[in-house]
Design a protein around this motif. Structure first.
Motif, PDB file in Angstrom:
ATOM      1  N   GLU A   1       0.378  -1.246   0.268  1.00  0.00           N
ATOM      2  CA  GLU A   1      -0.361   0.237   0.066  1.00  0.00           C
ATOM      3  C   GLU A   1       0.958   1.408   0.033  1.00  0.00           C
ATOM      4  O   GLU A   1       2.077   0.884   0.405  1.00  0.00           O
ATOM      5  N   THR A   2       0.768   2.265  -0.724  1.00  0.00           N
ATOM      6  CA  THR A   2       1.549   3.080  -1.152  1.00  0.00           C
ATOM      7  C   THR A   2       0.722   3.894   0.177  1.00  0.00           C
ATOM      8  O   THR A   2       0.148   5.110   0.190  1.00  0.00           O
ATOM      9  N   THR A   3       1.393   4.590   1.563  1.00  0.00           N
ATOM     10  CA  THR A   3       1.092   5.636   2.146  1.00  0.00           C
ATOM     11  C   THR A   3       1.924   6.487   2.833  1.00  0.00           C
ATOM     12  O   THR A   3       0.980   6.957   3.234  1.00  0.00           O
ATOM     13  N   ARG A   4       3.091   6.507   2.381  1.00  0.00           N
ATOM     14  CA  ARG A   4       3.433   7.131   2.851  1.00  0.00           C
ATOM     15  C   ARG A   4       4.398   8.176   2.205  1.00  0.00           C
ATOM     16  O   ARG A   4       4.936   8.021   0.869  1.00  0.00           O
ATOM     17  N   GLN A   5       4.440   9.178   1.951  1.00  0.00           N
ATOM     18  CA  GLN A   5       4.449  10.549   1.144  1.00  0.00           C
ATOM     19  C   GLN A   5       6.124  11.022   1.592  1.00  0.00           C
ATOM     20  O   GLN A   5       6.607  11.094   2.621  1.00  0.00           O
ATOM     21  N   ILE A   6       6.926  11.154   0.304  1.00  0.00           N
ATOM     22  CA  ILE A   6       7.993  11.771   0.090  1.00  0.00           C
ATOM     23  C   ILE A   6       7.863  13.033  -0.469  1.00  0.00           C
ATOM     24  O   ILE A   6       7.434  13.429  -1.602  1.00  0.00           O
ATOM     25  N   LYS A   7       8.701  13.733   0.442  1.00  0.00           N
ATOM     26  CA  LYS A   7       9.268  15.672  -0.027  1.00  0.00           C
ATOM     27  C   LYS A   7      10.166  14.947  -1.321  1.00  0.00           C
ATOM     28  O   LYS A   7      11.244  14.237  -1.103  1.00  0.00           O
ATOM     29  N   ILE A   8       9.947  16.018  -2.634  1.00  0.00           N
ATOM     30  CA  ILE A   8      11.146  16.340  -2.958  1.00  0.00           C
ATOM     31  C   ILE A   8      11.580  17.974  -3.320  1.00  0.00           C
ATOM     32  O   ILE A   8      10.815  18.851  -3.582  1.00  0.00           O
ATOM     33  N   PHE A   9      12.988  17.762  -2.330  1.00  0.00           N
ATOM     34  CA  PHE A   9      13.808  19.080  -1.960  1.00  0.00           C
ATOM     35  C   PHE A   9      14.066  19.402  -3.303  1.00  0.00           C
ATOM     36  O   PHE A   9      15.758  18.678  -3.602  1.00  0.00           O
ATOM     37  N   ASP A  10      14.102  20.425  -4.446  1.00  0.00           N
ATOM     38  CA  ASP A  10      15.054  20.157  -6.330  1.00  0.00           C
ATOM     39  C   ASP A  10      16.167  21.235  -5.494  1.00  0.00           C
ATOM     40  O   ASP A  10      15.698  22.712  -4.947  1.00  0.00           O
ATOM     41  N   THR A  11      17.110  20.958  -6.097  1.00  0.00           N
ATOM     42  CA  THR A  11      18.460  22.211  -5.821  1.00  0.00           C
ATOM     43  C   THR A  11      19.438  21.983  -7.531  1.00  0.00           C
ATOM     44  O   THR A  11      20.577  22.834  -7.128  1.00  0.00           O
ATOM     45  N   THR A  12      18.578  22.455  -8.196  1.00  0.00           N
ATOM     46  CA  THR A  12      18.371  22.583  -9.305  1.00  0.00           C
ATOM     47  C   THR A  12      19.744  23.781  -9.139  1.00  0.00           C
ATOM     48  O   THR A  12      20.279  24.791 -10.075  1.00  0.00           O
ATOM     49  N   LEU A  13      19.143  24.833  -9.059  1.00  0.00           N
ATOM     50  CA  LEU A  13      19.362  26.006  -8.461  1.00  0.00           C
ATOM     51  C   LEU A  13      20.574  26.836  -8.212  1.00  0.00           C
ATOM     52  O   LEU A  13      20.457  27.640  -8.075  1.00  0.00           O
ATOM     53  N   ARG A  14      20.673  25.680  -6.872  1.00  0.00           N
ATOM     54  CA  ARG A  14      21.899  25.849  -6.117  1.00  0.00           C
ATOM     55  C   ARG A  14      23.206  24.594  -6.092  1.00  0.00           C
ATOM     56  O   ARG A  14      23.995  25.348  -7.256  1.00  0.00           O
ATOM     57  N   ASP A  15      23.042  23.458  -5.797  1.00  0.00           N
ATOM     58  CA  ASP A  15      23.962  22.421  -6.188  1.00  0.00           C
ATOM     59  C   ASP A  15      24.008  22.294  -7.368  1.00  0.00           C
ATOM     60  O   ASP A  15      25.077  22.583  -7.909  1.00  0.00           O
TER      61      ASP A  15
ATOM     62  N   VAL B   1       7.400  20.340  -6.784  1.00  0.00           N
ATOM     63  CA  VAL B   1       8.178  20.021  -5.782  1.00  0.00           C
ATOM     64  C   VAL B   1       7.886  21.041  -4.681  1.00  0.00           C
ATOM     65  O   VAL B   1       7.224  21.946  -4.729  1.00  0.00           O
ATOM     66  N   ASP B   2       8.103  20.306  -3.432  1.00  0.00           N
ATOM     67  CA  ASP B   2       8.062  20.260  -2.383  1.00  0.00           C
ATOM     68  C   ASP B   2       8.486  21.927  -1.568  1.00  0.00           C
ATOM     69  O   ASP B   2       7.976  22.654  -1.218  1.00  0.00           O
ATOM     70  N   VAL B   3       9.858  21.543  -2.091  1.00  0.00           N
ATOM     71  CA  VAL B   3      11.522  22.531  -1.480  1.00  0.00           C
ATOM     72  C   VAL B   3      12.012  23.243  -2.738  1.00  0.00           C
ATOM     73  O   VAL B   3      12.147  22.253  -3.585  1.00  0.00           O
ATOM     74  N   ILE B   4      11.954  24.613  -2.891  1.00  0.00           N
ATOM     75  CA  ILE B   4      13.459  24.527  -3.741  1.00  0.00           C
ATOM     76  C   ILE B   4      14.222  25.418  -3.455  1.00  0.00           C
ATOM     77  O   ILE B   4      13.828  26.364  -2.332  1.00  0.00           O
TER      78      ILE B   4
END
Length: 513
Positions: free
Chosen positions: A2-16, A42-45
């Motif tokens: 069962e897909t019950t756990r959310q994973i947040k995506i932190f994108d660092t294209t603009l930094r790293d 995305v959750d975090v930029i």
């Protein structure tokens, strides 16, 4: 499962991502990428490293102002001036985050920081408290965590969480770890940091040994809930974990991972193409998910299987990442409404003014080409998205070349309404053209790289030229499109020069993670 756990995506294209050689972006390009990341949900930029330069600070600030549906973060070393500068940039965001870091491995503490474990721990706690005084959301990263003493990691993570950190990041800074090893490290942190339930566990993996995505997914399986990554896997050295591979891995193998993300996967291809365009960093043809060959089947056996049932050789559909079923779309008799509808299907929302400009170029292209493909349309849209002043414009050129004569180029440019003309000789038509342009603008820069390739197939294919020039240790990317590769090359060179002359941001400090 069962897909019950959310994973947040932190994108660092603009930094790293932007820190990788030759991948610098101007402000307009960063804003364009940020808007695409928000569109992709995305959750975090991570918008940049605010103290690195005035340009980085301004980019973080402007991104913070326009992004409404994602957290906007700025990186900061564990130093008061860094923390203060980061907040000055992100304070405009609806959801601001300060992301501070300090090295925790013996080798980094001894040779880079020249500090003891106790000194590093005290500094980390003090700077997390300082950041917490500015905003509620504070991320702490233990640089080179995968080579750090685990007992020290447990101590410093517990201390910074107590000081107010809401996210603790466990970077594999130099791409040294393996999936099994990293799984055990994350598991150990979950089991040995007493207050870990008060913070999210994040991971940030580099690809030096080609295991960044595998390590990231192993960490997620072990309990990490935020995954840090970049579009196309760009980043320092061999790059970072690729967002598209992580997201589609989780999405395709829900049965194995039992996780989900909020990413709109239909925006992945558009994000990949945009990042490639603004950085000048080409995507290799056999790149997973977004490469040209990712959904191509040439083998007879594969083609037979695909005709019988697509699932024989295709574990995900092209449409799931935003690739169109219909690659053959428009012709010279198509109108602007048909063009607008097709662009919307491809994920492009553009103003009427821009649509008119694209339509003019579309008509010109339609007169030169028998068939116009989706990739031609994408190239035209991206070519119209200029985020800088066009100081020089190409009026006309004449090239004389052959294997028994010296190549010469007569180039005429327009600047401030005045025509400027020069003639130059060179080792081939491109060299002669570039030298003539140098004579017009004054060549206080160096050509670092030049490439040309077809956007689509066929003898009338649209050619895309990419040029990189260097001045004062800054790289400027230029791009040009035409069915004539010489014209595309000239346009790309002028494009790079215009970018260079439109901004003069000094090279700032950079950070590894």
């Amino acid at each position: 499962m069962e897909t019950t756990r959310q994973i947040k995506i932190f994108d660092t294209t603009l930094r790293d991502g932007e820190q990788s050689p030759g991948c610098s972006m101007n402000l307009g390009e960063k804003l364009e990428v940020a808007m695409q990341l928000e569109k992709m949900k995305v959750d975090v930029i991570e918008a940049g490293f605010a103290i690195a330069s005035p340009g980085d600070f301004n980019a973080v600030k402007e991104i913070a102002k326009i992004v409404k549906n994602a957290t906007v973060a700025s990186l900061a070393r564990a130093l008061p001036k860094d923390i203060d500068r980061a907040y000055e940039a992100v304070k405009y965001a609806e959801n601001p985050r300060i992301h501070t870091f300090i090295a925790t491995s013996d080798i980094h503490m001894k040779y880079k920081l020249k500090s003891t474990e106790e000194e590093v721990l005290a500094q980390a706690v003090a700077m997390v408290k300082r950041a917490k005084g500015y905003c509620n959301d504070v991320e702490f990263s233990a640089e080179d965590a995968s080579r750090s003493r685990t007992e020290f990691l447990y101590r410093i993570f517990e201390a910074v969480i107590k000081a107010g950190a809401t996210v603790i990041n466990v970077p594999d800074t130099v791409g040294y770890t393996t999936p099994d090893e990293y799984y055990r490290l994350i598991k150990g942190i979950k089991e040995n940091v007493a207050n870990i339930h008060r913070a999210e566990i994040s991971v940030h993996c580099h690809n030096d040994l080609g295991m960044a995505v595998a390590n990231t997914l192993a960490a997620a399986a072990a309990g990490a809930t935020q995954l840090e990554c970049t579009i196309n896997g760009i980043g320092e050295r061999a790059g970072n974990a690729a967002l598209e591979e992580i997201v589609m891995g989780i999405n395709t193998r829900k049965d194995l991972y039992g996780m989900y993300t909020n990413i709109d996967t239909g925006q992945i291809y558009a994000a990949s193409r945009l990042t490639s365009k603004v950085t000048g960093m080409k995507v290799q043809h056999n790149k997973a998910i977004v490469g040209e060959n990712a959904f191509a089947h040439e083998s007879g056996i594969h083609q037979h299987g695909m005709l019988a049932n697509k699932s024989t050789y295709e574990i995900m559909t092209p449409e799931s990442i935003g690739l169109s079923k219909n690659q053959l779309v428009l012709g010279k008799h198509s109108g602007s409404h048909a063009l607008e509808d097709r662009l919307k299907e491809l994920g492009y929302e553009i103003s009427k003014e821009k649509l008119n400009e694209v339509f003019k170029e579309f008509k010109i292209l339609a007169d030169r080409k028998k068939v116009i493909y989706d990739r031609d349309l994408e190239a035209l849209v991206q070519d119209q998205k200029q985020n800088f002043e066009e100081i020089y414009q190409l009026k006309e050129f004449v090239i004389n070349c052959g294997n028994i004569i010296t190549s010469t180029a007569n180039i005429k440019l327009i600047k401030d309404g005045k025509e400027l003309e020069e003639v130059a000789k060179g080792f081939g038509p491109i060299d002669a053209a570039f030298k003539a342009i140098d004579n017009i603008v004054g060549g206080d820069f160096k050509l670092e790289d030049y490439s040309v390739e077809s956007v689509t197939e066929g003898e009338d294919a649209l050619g895309e030229a990419v040029v990189k020039i260097k001045r004062n240790n800054e790289i400027y990317n230029g791009r040009g499109l035409s069915t004539d590769v010489v014209e595309a090359s000239i346009k790309a060179y002028i494009n790079a020069i215009n970018k260079m002359m439109s901004e003069n941001i000094p090279q700032g400090q950079q950070a590894a993670m």
